[in-house]
Design an enzyme around this catalytic site. Structure first.
Site, short mmCIF file in Angstrom:
data_model
loop_
_atom_site.label_atom_id
_atom_site.label_comp_id
_atom_site.label_asym_id
_atom_site.label_seq_id
_atom_site.Cartn_x
_atom_site.Cartn_y
_atom_site.Cartn_z
N PHE A 76 0.85 -1.19 0.00
CA PHE A 76 0.00 0.00 0.00
C PHE A 76 0.89 1.24 0.00
O PHE A 76 1.88 1.28 0.75
CB PHE A 76 -0.88 0.04 1.26
CG PHE A 76 -1.96 -1.00 1.26
CD1 PHE A 76 -1.65 -2.34 1.35
CD2 PHE A 76 -3.29 -0.63 1.17
CE1 PHE A 76 -2.64 -3.31 1.35
CE2 PHE A 76 -4.29 -1.58 1.16
CZ PHE A 76 -3.97 -2.93 1.25
N GLY A 79 -0.79 8.71 0.26
CA GLY A 79 -0.19 9.97 0.69
C GLY A 79 1.27 10.01 0.27
O GLY A 79 1.63 9.63 -0.85
N LYS A 80 2.12 10.41 1.21
CA LYS A 80 3.54 10.58 0.85
C LYS A 80 4.30 9.27 0.74
O LYS A 80 5.47 9.26 0.37
CB LYS A 80 4.20 11.50 1.88
CG LYS A 80 3.68 12.93 1.82
CD LYS A 80 4.43 13.82 2.76
CE LYS A 80 3.92 15.25 2.66
NZ LYS A 80 4.46 16.10 3.72
N TYR A 81 3.64 8.16 1.06
CA TYR A 81 4.34 6.86 0.97
C TYR A 81 4.55 6.41 -0.48
O TYR A 81 5.22 5.42 -0.71
CB TYR A 81 3.58 5.79 1.76
CG TYR A 81 3.86 5.84 3.25
CD1 TYR A 81 3.59 6.99 3.98
CD2 TYR A 81 4.39 4.76 3.93
CE1 TYR A 81 3.83 7.05 5.34
CE2 TYR A 81 4.64 4.80 5.30
CZ TYR A 81 4.36 5.97 5.99
OH TYR A 81 4.61 6.02 7.34
N ILE A 167 5.46 -0.89 2.46
CA ILE A 167 6.10 -0.30 1.27
C ILE A 167 7.37 0.49 1.62
O ILE A 167 8.23 0.68 0.77
CB ILE A 167 5.11 0.61 0.50
CG1 ILE A 167 5.61 0.97 -0.89
CG2 ILE A 167 4.81 1.89 1.27
CD1 ILE A 167 5.57 -0.11 -1.89
N HIS A 188 9.86 -9.66 14.81
CA HIS A 188 10.13 -8.22 14.77
C HIS A 188 11.58 -7.93 15.19
O HIS A 188 12.05 -8.47 16.18
CB HIS A 188 9.17 -7.51 15.73
CG HIS A 188 9.03 -6.05 15.49
ND1 HIS A 188 10.07 -5.17 15.69
CD2 HIS A 188 7.98 -5.31 15.06
CE1 HIS A 188 9.65 -3.95 15.40
NE2 HIS A 188 8.39 -4.01 15.02
N PRO A 189 12.27 -7.08 14.41
CA PRO A 189 13.69 -6.84 14.71
C PRO A 189 13.97 -6.17 16.05
O PRO A 189 15.06 -6.30 16.60
CB PRO A 189 14.15 -5.95 13.56
CG PRO A 189 12.90 -5.30 13.04
CD PRO A 189 11.81 -6.31 13.26
N THR A 200 5.77 -5.20 23.00
CA THR A 200 4.74 -4.14 23.04
C THR A 200 3.37 -4.69 22.66
O THR A 200 2.67 -4.14 21.80
CB THR A 200 5.13 -2.97 22.11
OG1 THR A 200 5.44 -3.51 20.81
CG2 THR A 200 6.32 -2.22 22.63
N GLU A 258 -1.03 -4.52 14.02
CA GLU A 258 0.09 -5.37 14.48
C GLU A 258 -0.25 -6.03 15.82
O GLU A 258 0.12 -7.18 16.06
CB GLU A 258 1.37 -4.53 14.62
CG GLU A 258 2.58 -5.35 15.01
CD GLU A 258 3.87 -4.54 15.00
OE1 GLU A 258 4.56 -4.54 13.96
OE2 GLU A 258 4.17 -3.88 16.03
#
Ligand code: UDP
Length: 309
Positions: A76, A79-81, A167, A188-189, A200, A258
């Site tokens: 996806f 916007g600015k992505y 993306i 997750h890193p 989290t 997530e």
């Protein structure tokens, strides 16, 4: 009628589960004594965890080559992505399922801004226009609904596996058929070397994504997951339902979809896990266990790139 359905079932099983090896293929002898000793390469429920050194690319490619696979891969860019699309696609063409049929689905609110990227043989890109949204949290969460619909409406009869990726990322090394499985999560890193009380997870009981007490196996990245169409359909359908219940109760999980993905993987264990080689962060210092960075989140200025704080 019954007979036909048995034949179809058998064909399907053979295609999906057969690990046929080519006669005469040359490859290194596998060892039962030598392997990675610095990391765990299997979970307590006996799902493999994929690290460099746990698979033979020549052997595994030759096995999966015979299965005539198509790997739809969704991203996806709203916007600015949209600025991340070029690097994502160009680097994927160099490293992602090279030699296999890949169909990228790019969902964007600005189809006109999608750059021209040269695709290899058997590789294609479909661009779909989606509505702009004002909150990055909504953009991120709305993906569950889109994935579910895409699988139901278009992919069910066309493909075997699917991957859903962020993306704002880039491929730096091989990501191939070693990643295929019924239900695939990526560690997750930030948390691969942390105790679970630091994960989290959502801890509020009001959210459907709650992890309470000491529960939880690993912390999985929302930025990459995949698996068989059937399993990913069930995952996206379930997470979407839970997101809706949360919204009706005026609660948004701490890490949006997530958090729900992590809850889903607690109750529906992934059949394969990808090590953080498959989801690193460019801004992270190297770690001794990570011999190859295959896929990584690029650095971004959150305040500048997101539509809201
Ligand atoms: N995204 C987007 N536009 C936005 C915010 C998010 O297209 O304004 C999509 C994009 O695919 C991105 C994903 O949602 O990779 C997850 O958002 P983000 O990368 O901001 O989350 P993070 O992983 O940084 O928490």
């Amino acid at each position: 009628m019954y007979f036909n359905s048995v034949i179809i079932r058998l064909k399907w099983r053979q295609k999906t589960f057969g690990l046929r090896s080519l006669p005469g293929l040359l490859y290194n002898q596998p060892s039962v004594l030598v392997g990675r000793t610095d990391v765990a390469s299997v979970t307590p429920w006996l799902a493999p965890i994929i690290w460099e050194g746990t698979f033979d690319p020549i052997l595994i490619d030759s096995i999966y080559k015979q299965q005539n696979l198509t790997i739809p891969t969704t991203v996806f860019a709203l916007g600015k992505y949209t600025r991340f699309v070029k690097d994502f696609l160009e680097s994927a063409e160099q490293h992602y399922f090279v030699g296999f049929r890949v169909h990228y689905y790019l969902f964007t609110d600005q189809p006109e801004s999608v750059p021209e990227v040269k695709m290899g043989e058997n590789r294609s890109l479909t661009v779909r226009k989606v509505q702009s949204l004002n909150r990055w949290q909504d953009i991120s969460m709305s993906r569950m609904e889109t994935w579910k619909k895409l699988i139901e409406n278009e992919l069910a009869s066309e493909a075997d596996y699917i991957f859903c990726l962020d993306i704002d990322t880039k491929f730096y090394g091989r990501w191939g058929v070693e990643s295929l499985g019924r239900l695939v999560g990526v560690i997750h890193p930030w948390f691969f070397d942390a105790p679970r009380n630091r994960f989290t997870y959502e801890r509020r009981p009001e959210s459907q994504s709650i992890h309470s007490g000491g529960k939880g196996d690993y912390y999985y990245a929302g930025a990459a997951f995949g698996g068989s169409l059937e399993d990913v359909h069930h995952l996206t359908k379930t997470c979407r339902e839970k997101l809706h219940i949360d919204a009706a109760n005026s609660i948004e999980a701490v890490w949006q979809e997530e958090s729900h993905l992590n809850k889903y993987f607690l109750l529906n264990k992934p059949s394969k896990l990808l090590s953080p080689e498959y989801m690193w962060r460019d801004i992270h210092a190297k770690a001794a266990q990570i011999k190859v960075i295959r896929f990584s989140n690029v650095a971004k200025n959150y305040a500048e790139v997101r539509p809201n704080p």
